[in-house]
Design a protein around this motif. Structure first.
Motif, PDB file in Angstrom:
ATOM      1  N   GLY A   1       0.844  -0.842  -0.014  1.00 32.38           N
ATOM      2  CA  GLY A   1       0.469   0.164   0.189  1.00 32.38           C
ATOM      3  C   GLY A   1       1.087   1.267   0.195  1.00 32.38           C
ATOM      4  O   GLY A   1      -0.065   2.591   0.078  1.00 32.38           O
ATOM      5  N   ALA A   2       1.929   1.067   0.033  1.00 26.07           N
ATOM      6  CA  ALA A   2       3.055   2.562   0.108  1.00 26.07           C
ATOM      7  C   ALA A   2       2.492   3.745  -1.363  1.00 26.07           C
ATOM      8  O   ALA A   2       2.139   3.174  -2.375  1.00 26.07           O
ATOM      9  CB  ALA A   2       4.558   2.300  -0.639  1.00 26.07           C
ATOM     10  N   GLY A   3       1.882   4.596  -0.693  1.00 25.36           N
ATOM     11  CA  GLY A   3       1.342   5.529  -2.020  1.00 25.36           C
ATOM     12  C   GLY A   3       0.577   5.956  -1.780  1.00 25.36           C
ATOM     13  O   GLY A   3       0.020   6.921  -2.970  1.00 25.36           O
ATOM     14  N   SER A   4      -0.263   5.136  -0.966  1.00 23.19           N
ATOM     15  CA  SER A   4      -1.834   5.203  -1.604  1.00 23.19           C
ATOM     16  C   SER A   4      -2.452   6.359  -0.924  1.00 23.19           C
ATOM     17  O   SER A   4      -2.490   6.986  -0.390  1.00 23.19           O
ATOM     18  CB  SER A   4      -2.226   4.058  -0.691  1.00 23.19           C
ATOM     19  OG  SER A   4      -2.150   4.448   0.297  1.00 23.19           O
ATOM     20  N   PRO A   5      -3.638   7.038  -1.445  1.00 22.50           N
ATOM     21  CA  PRO A   5      -3.846   8.345  -0.988  1.00 22.50           C
ATOM     22  C   PRO A   5      -4.513   8.212   0.016  1.00 22.50           C
ATOM     23  O   PRO A   5      -5.601   7.223   0.044  1.00 22.50           O
ATOM     24  CB  PRO A   5      -5.018   9.113  -2.220  1.00 22.50           C
ATOM     25  CG  PRO A   5      -4.678   7.848  -3.354  1.00 22.50           C
ATOM     26  CD  PRO A   5      -3.574   6.488  -2.474  1.00 22.50           C
ATOM     27  N   LYS A   6      -5.117   9.045   0.427  1.00 24.40           N
ATOM     28  CA  LYS A   6      -5.934   9.334   1.605  1.00 24.40           C
ATOM     29  C   LYS A   6      -7.571   9.536   0.998  1.00 24.40           C
ATOM     30  O   LYS A   6      -6.956  10.897   0.482  1.00 24.40           O
ATOM     31  CB  LYS A   6      -5.342  10.203   3.008  1.00 24.40           C
ATOM     32  CG  LYS A   6      -6.388  10.083   4.500  1.00 24.40           C
ATOM     33  CD  LYS A   6      -5.718  11.096   5.239  1.00 24.40           C
ATOM     34  CE  LYS A   6      -6.862  10.930   6.493  1.00 24.40           C
ATOM     35  NZ  LYS A   6      -7.977  10.268   6.404  1.00 24.40           N
ATOM     36  N   VAL A   7      -8.649   9.183   1.206  1.00 24.69           N
ATOM     37  CA  VAL A   7      -9.400   9.133   0.168  1.00 24.69           C
ATOM     38  C   VAL A   7     -10.590   9.512   1.510  1.00 24.69           C
ATOM     39  O   VAL A   7     -11.401   9.159   2.061  1.00 24.69           O
ATOM     40  CB  VAL A   7      -9.803   8.671  -0.871  1.00 24.69           C
ATOM     41  CG1 VAL A   7     -11.021   8.811  -1.136  1.00 24.69           C
ATOM     42  CG2 VAL A   7      -8.964   8.200  -1.929  1.00 24.69           C
ATOM     43  N   ASP A   8     -11.178  10.352   1.430  1.00 21.97           N
ATOM     44  CA  ASP A   8     -12.848  11.072   1.960  1.00 21.97           C
ATOM     45  C   ASP A   8     -13.135  11.943   1.262  1.00 21.97           C
ATOM     46  O   ASP A   8     -13.051  12.830   1.548  1.00 21.97           O
ATOM     47  CB  ASP A   8     -12.382  11.283   3.610  1.00 21.97           C
ATOM     48  CG  ASP A   8     -12.908  11.758   4.545  1.00 21.97           C
ATOM     49  OD1 ASP A   8     -14.556  11.529   4.006  1.00 21.97           O
ATOM     50  OD2 ASP A   8     -12.844  12.614   5.583  1.00 21.97           O
TER      51      ASP A   8
END
Ligand code: DLZ
Length: 157
Positions: free
Chosen positions: A3-10
């Motif tokens: 999961g390295a680099g995965s965005p924080k989505v909200d």
């Protein structure tokens, strides 16, 4: 770490209806993935309906049916390599099938299909209390964000 680099989505998905299609192999991992998907839907204020299939190979056909009446589909499954050529066949067929469903139906498909060498690796990504990653939630956020983006694109037409 996968999961390295995965965005924080909200994002706010108010008004969206999402189908969660979940395979049944490797139950403890699946339970974590499904809970993670449900948590993300609740957080985004999205209505979710859960459908179960036997194995990951069956995800695309049910995803295709769901794509006709939902704003997005999240597909969850776990395939463990386990020294059988079945791994390659099932993983390849599910991945190709889900890609086709998304493009043919113009409906976002969240890809929550874990392909791992061992059950331990899968548990580490399952969003359980001791897991380092939460792939069910990640796939769900991706589907919600894409559905919101498509809603904007289509309303601009
Ligand atoms: C056959 C099979 C095998 C060997 N492994 C898995 C797996 O690790 N994860 C999974 O979701 N499904 C597996 N399956 C079942 C296939 O997806 C499918 O359900 C059967 O081949 C029946 O069509």
């Amino acid at each position: 770490m996968s999961g390295a680099g995965s965005p924080k989505v909200d994002v706010d998905g108010t008004g969206l209806r999402i189908a969660i299609v979940a395979a049944s192999w490797h139950e403890p991992v699946m339970n974590g993935l499904i809970d993670g998907a449900a948590r993300a839907c609740a957080q985004a204020n999205v209505e979710a309906v859960l459908y179960r299939v036997p194995g990951s190979f069956e995800l695309p056909v049910v995803a295709q049916a769901c794509a006709e009446s939902f704003d997005a589909v999240v597909c969850l499954g776990v395939i463990i390599r386990g020294g059988t050529p079945h791994f390659e066949f099932v993983a390849g067929a599910a991945t190709d099938g889900l890609t086709r469903v998304a493009l043919d139906t113009r409906t976002p498909v969240g890809f929550g299909l874990l392909t791992c060498d061992t059950e331990e690796q899968a548990l580490d990504r399952a969003g359980l209390p001791d897991s380092r990653e939460d792939k069910g939630a990640e796939a769900t956020w991706a589907a919600i964000m894409t559905a919101v983006t498509l809603r904007g694109v289509r309303s601009a037409d």
